[in-house]
Design an enzyme around this catalytic site. Structure first.
Site, PDB file in Angstrom:
ATOM      1  N   LYS A 189       0.885  -0.946  -0.141  1.00  0.00           N
ATOM      2  CA  LYS A 189       0.172   0.032   0.029  1.00  0.00           C
ATOM      3  C   LYS A 189       0.864   1.484  -0.153  1.00  0.00           C
ATOM      4  CE  LYS A 189      -3.810  -2.712   1.964  1.00  0.00           C
ATOM      5  NZ  LYS A 189      -4.517  -2.905   3.208  1.00  0.00           N
ATOM      6  N   GLN A 197      -4.780  -1.972   9.586  1.00  0.00           N
ATOM      7  CA  GLN A 197      -4.595  -3.248   8.906  1.00  0.00           C
ATOM      8  C   GLN A 197      -5.258  -4.308   9.585  1.00  0.00           C
ATOM      9  OE1 GLN A 197      -3.671  -3.671   5.797  1.00  0.00           O
ATOM     10  NE2 GLN A 197      -3.823  -5.782   5.967  1.00  0.00           N
ATOM     11  N   ASP A 208     -11.105   2.875   4.063  1.00  0.00           N
ATOM     12  CA  ASP A 208     -11.277   1.333   4.014  1.00  0.00           C
ATOM     13  C   ASP A 208     -13.047   1.007   4.000  1.00  0.00           C
ATOM     14  OD1 ASP A 208      -9.485  -0.891   3.940  1.00  0.00           O
ATOM     15  OD2 ASP A 208      -8.899  -0.532   5.995  1.00  0.00           O
TER      16      ASP A 208
END
Ligand code: GUN
Length: 280
Positions: free
Chosen positions: A47, A91, A114
């Site tokens: 990422k 994460q 997200d």
């Protein structure tokens, strides 16, 4: 036909890099990682690398595996309050002692690139999305890039996770597909999957979807990332299903790269909204 997520994501990243370079935007993404799971570390590294490619700044917050829920939320609050940060990504999975829903709720919805915050999931399910989760949105983008029109088609999603199955179903429904969600307790799974015009496999079991579960001419999307004998393989038995599917995503090179490209797009969108309020 192979739905080449690698190729499509490259094109999208290239376009985004140019758009950002030509704009006044300085998007910045913050990642938060807890512990040292090698797969999670690899995903976060990918990422950050994608950020560099598209002119998005990035910072990483690295917490030890024994960090408490409160400690993680405090770091997230600090990022929430930093006007130079436009996207925050925690994460997952977090270590088992951590209250994951509480951490997800600690990210302000405006920076939740997200799309996992319940407010963003609620907006998605109400048909008025703000941020949609990157994997299912990346799949929608991939289908659209290949001209797959979902209107009126029967889509079957196997898997009901917050990250993939549920938002995937919502996105397909928002784009006028008829949607069935299947999961580990579904009876007669084969009967359900065999009716799919679009079949999305997010099961987490290597080569679980065989040709007997797929209708001839279906579009098959494989979200699986299983490691078998050191080799990455999907939830679909690709070699046997490819002959009967009209279109299919490979693993690797299908959904994964689209997820990362979509995260970059969501982060740029967030920066744009912060800079020009009123942008939807
Ligand atoms: N772990 C696996 N997939 C994802 C994702 O899309 N976002 C985050 N934050 N963690 C993940």
């Amino acid at each position: 036909m192979i739905l080449d997520g690698k190729k499509r994501s490259e094109i999208r990243l290239e376009r985004l890099a140019q758009d950002i370079a030509r704009s006044d935007l300085h998007p910045r993404l913050a990642t938060v990682i807890v512990g040292d799971d090698p797969a999670s570390r690899m995903y976060v590294r990918m990422k950050h690398r994608a950020c560099e490619r598209v002119n998005i700044g990035s910072i990483g917050v690295d917490l030890p595996g024994d960090a408490r829920t409160g400690e993680i939320c405090r770091e997230v609050h600090r990022l929430n309050d930093d006007p130079g940060i436009h996207g925050i990504l925690v994460q997952l999975p977090l270590p088992s002692h951590v209250n994951t829903p509480e951490v997800i709720r600690s990210v302000i919805p405006e920076k939740d690139v997200d799309g996992f915050h319940p407010l963003n999931l609620g907006r998605l399910f109400s048909g008025n999305p703000f941020f949609a989760p990157c994997t299912p949105l990346g799949i929608m983008n991939l289908l659209s890039d290949y001209g797959v029109e979902t209107e009126g088609l029967h889509a079957v999603v196997v898997g009901r996770s917050i990250e993939v199955g549920r938002p995937m179903a919502a996105l397909l429904l928002n784009s006028d597909a008829t949607v069935t969600i299947c999961h580990s307790r579904t009876r007669n799974l084969k009967e359900e999957t065999s009716r799919a015009d679009i079949l999305v496999a997010a099961v987490g079991k290597a080569r679980f979807i065989g040709p007997e579960m797929v209708r001839e001419g279906a579009v098959v999307v494989d979200v699986g990332t299983n490691v078998v004998d050191g080799v990455l393989c999907g939830d679909v038995d690709f070699d046997r299903v490819r002959d009967i599917a009209a279109a299919i995503t490979p693993v690797p090179g299908g959904v994964g790269p689209m997820t990362i490209a979509t995260l970059m797009e969501n982060t740029a969108l967030s920066a744009q909204r912060a800079t020009c309020p009123g942008v939807e």
